[in-house]
Design a protein around this motif. Structure first.
Motif, PDB file in Angstrom:
ATOM      1  N   ARG A  84       9.805  -6.075  -2.930  1.00 28.46           N
ATOM      2  CA  ARG A  84       8.770  -6.264  -1.906  1.00 28.46           C
ATOM      3  C   ARG A  84       9.142  -5.561  -0.603  1.00 28.46           C
ATOM      4  NH1 ARG A  84       8.528 -11.359  -4.265  1.00 28.46           N
ATOM      5  NH2 ARG A  84       9.882 -12.249  -2.664  1.00 28.46           N
ATOM      6  N   ALA A  85      10.408  -5.629  -0.218  1.00 28.86           N
ATOM      7  CA  ALA A  85      10.854  -4.976   1.012  1.00 28.86           C
ATOM      8  C   ALA A  85      10.694  -3.462   0.919  1.00 28.86           C
ATOM      9  CB  ALA A  85      12.307  -5.345   1.313  1.00 28.86           C
ATOM     10  N   ILE A  86      11.007  -2.895  -0.224  1.00 30.68           N
ATOM     11  CA  ILE A  86      10.855  -1.446  -0.414  1.00 30.68           C
ATOM     12  C   ILE A  86       9.384  -1.058  -0.392  1.00 30.68           C
ATOM     13  CG2 ILE A  86      11.146   0.432  -2.077  1.00 30.68           C
ATOM     14  CD1 ILE A  86      13.796  -1.031  -2.916  1.00 30.68           C
ATOM     15  N   LEU A  87       8.558  -1.806  -1.107  1.00 32.38           N
ATOM     16  CA  LEU A  87       7.127  -1.488  -1.167  1.00 32.38           C
ATOM     17  C   LEU A  87       6.451  -1.585   0.198  1.00 32.38           C
ATOM     18  CD1 LEU A  87       6.169  -3.328  -4.471  1.00 32.38           C
ATOM     19  CD2 LEU A  87       6.506  -0.865  -4.154  1.00 32.38           C
ATOM     20  N   SER A  88       6.966  -2.437   1.079  1.00 32.74           N
ATOM     21  CA  SER A  88       6.337  -2.627   2.390  1.00 32.74           C
ATOM     22  C   SER A  88       6.795  -1.623   3.447  1.00 32.74           C
ATOM     23  CB  SER A  88       6.587  -4.049   2.891  1.00 32.74           C
ATOM     24  OG  SER A  88       7.941  -4.219   3.234  1.00 32.74           O
ATOM     25  N   VAL A  89       7.762  -0.784   3.141  1.00 37.76           N
ATOM     26  CA  VAL A  89       8.291   0.174   4.123  1.00 37.76           C
ATOM     27  C   VAL A  89       7.205   0.998   4.806  1.00 37.76           C
ATOM     28  CG1 VAL A  89       9.651   2.304   4.334  1.00 37.76           C
ATOM     29  CG2 VAL A  89      10.645   0.279   3.265  1.00 37.76           C
ATOM     30  N   PRO A  90       6.230   1.556   4.095  1.00 36.23           N
ATOM     31  CA  PRO A  90       5.219   2.359   4.797  1.00 36.23           C
ATOM     32  C   PRO A  90       4.436   1.566   5.848  1.00 36.23           C
ATOM     33  CG  PRO A  90       5.137   2.803   2.451  1.00 36.23           C
ATOM     34  CD  PRO A  90       6.044   1.610   2.640  1.00 36.23           C
ATOM     35  N   ARG A  91       4.278   0.282   5.635  1.00 32.23           N
ATOM     36  CA  ARG A  91       3.550  -0.554   6.583  1.00 32.23           C
ATOM     37  C   ARG A  91       4.448  -1.008   7.731  1.00 32.23           C
ATOM     38  NH1 ARG A  91       3.629  -5.750   6.871  1.00 32.23           N
ATOM     39  NH2 ARG A  91       4.343  -6.045   4.745  1.00 32.23           N
ATOM     40  N   THR A  92       5.714  -1.273   7.433  1.00 31.14           N
ATOM     41  CA  THR A  92       6.596  -1.863   8.440  1.00 31.14           C
ATOM     42  C   THR A  92       7.411  -0.858   9.245  1.00 31.14           C
ATOM     43  OG1 THR A  92       8.370  -2.185   6.812  1.00 31.14           O
ATOM     44  CG2 THR A  92       6.809  -4.006   7.139  1.00 31.14           C
ATOM     45  N   ARG A  93       7.652   0.342   8.714  1.00 29.96           N
ATOM     46  CA  ARG A  93       8.532   1.285   9.404  1.00 29.96           C
ATOM     47  C   ARG A  93       7.855   2.551   9.893  1.00 29.96           C
ATOM     48  NH1 ARG A  93      13.951   2.310   6.638  1.00 29.96           N
ATOM     49  NH2 ARG A  93      14.126   3.596   8.483  1.00 29.96           N
ATOM     50  N   LEU A  94       6.581   2.732   9.556  1.00 31.77           N
ATOM     51  CA  LEU A  94       5.906   3.961   9.967  1.00 31.77           C
ATOM     52  C   LEU A  94       4.884   3.689  11.050  1.00 31.77           C
ATOM     53  CD1 LEU A  94       5.445   5.692   6.503  1.00 31.77           C
ATOM     54  CD2 LEU A  94       7.336   5.912   8.126  1.00 31.77           C
ATOM     55  N   ILE A  95       4.719   4.670  11.936  1.00 35.68           N
ATOM     56  CA  ILE A  95       3.743   4.589  13.028  1.00 35.68           C
ATOM     57  C   ILE A  95       2.841   5.809  12.927  1.00 35.68           C
ATOM     58  CG2 ILE A  95       3.433   4.532  15.527  1.00 35.68           C
ATOM     59  CD1 ILE A  95       6.350   3.498  15.689  1.00 35.68           C
ATOM     60  N   PRO A  96       1.540   5.623  12.708  1.00 33.60           N
ATOM     61  CA  PRO A  96       0.865   4.373  12.385  1.00 33.60           C
ATOM     62  C   PRO A  96       1.219   3.914  10.960  1.00 33.60           C
ATOM     63  CG  PRO A  96      -0.703   6.189  12.286  1.00 33.60           C
ATOM     64  CD  PRO A  96       0.603   6.760  12.769  1.00 33.60           C
ATOM     65  N   PRO A  97       1.059   2.612  10.698  1.00 34.79           N
ATOM     66  CA  PRO A  97       1.381   2.077   9.368  1.00 34.79           C
ATOM     67  C   PRO A  97       0.570   2.776   8.274  1.00 34.79           C
ATOM     68  CG  PRO A  97       0.975   0.305  10.929  1.00 34.79           C
ATOM     69  CD  PRO A  97       0.571   1.584  11.610  1.00 34.79           C
ATOM     70  N   GLN A  98       1.197   2.899   7.112  1.00 37.97           N
ATOM     71  CA  GLN A  98       0.592   3.532   5.949  1.00 37.97           C
ATOM     72  C   GLN A  98       0.441   2.511   4.820  1.00 37.97           C
ATOM     73  OE1 GLN A  98      -0.331   7.015   6.109  1.00 37.97           O
ATOM     74  NE2 GLN A  98      -0.038   6.278   8.193  1.00 37.97           N
TER      75      GLN A  98
END
Length: 140
Positions: A84-98
């Motif tokens: 789950r942590a890996i799958l959420s990386v685009p939402r949590t670590r990218l600006i804007p979220p992906q």
């Protein structure tokens, strides 16, 4: 390239496809044959952030974790919370979220798939720059 969902994504066509401008695959393991161990979770999350941002900043693409360089699907040995942590990386670590990644079952293993659309504004990694996909490489 339009985003896929777990119910419509077919990984078979990517198993033998060469990596390039719109596709990258990566094993979730490292080490010599017969003694493979799971890759470092932080390194995997960092790699996901870099590749997803690079694809979004270029022309989009598909990034699949759990496939060896020879196209063999090997999946992972991670607990659900790490996945789950890996799958959420685009939402949590990218600006804007992906868009987040998703899991696809194939050949008895789980593959982690990131179907990255082209984005209309530059996408950066929070605190770590602006990558771009050029050919089969990600550059900053």
């Amino acid at each position: 390239m339009s985003p896929s969902s777990p119910s419509t994504f077919a990984p078979t066509s990517f198993l033998q496809q060469d990596e390039g401008q719109h596709f990258e695959r990566k094993s979730m393991f490292e080490g010599p044959d017969g003694r493979k161990r799971s890759r470092d979770r932080r390194a995997i999350r960092d790699h996901v952030a870099e590749v997803v941002a690079a694809f979004a900043n270029a022309e989009g693409g598909i990034f699949i974790l759990g496939i060896e360089d020879d196209g063999t699907p090997t999946g992972h040995r991670l607990p659900d919370d790490a996945v789950r942590a890996i799958l959420s990386v685009p939402r949590t670590r990218l600006i804007p979220p992906q868009p987040e990644g998703f899991v696809v079952e194939h050949a008895g293993v789980q593959l982690l798939v990131f179907d990255v659309p082209i984005f209309e504004v530059p996408v950066q990694i929070d605190g770590d720059g602006l990558p771009l996909r050029i050919g089969d490489r990600t550059v900053k």
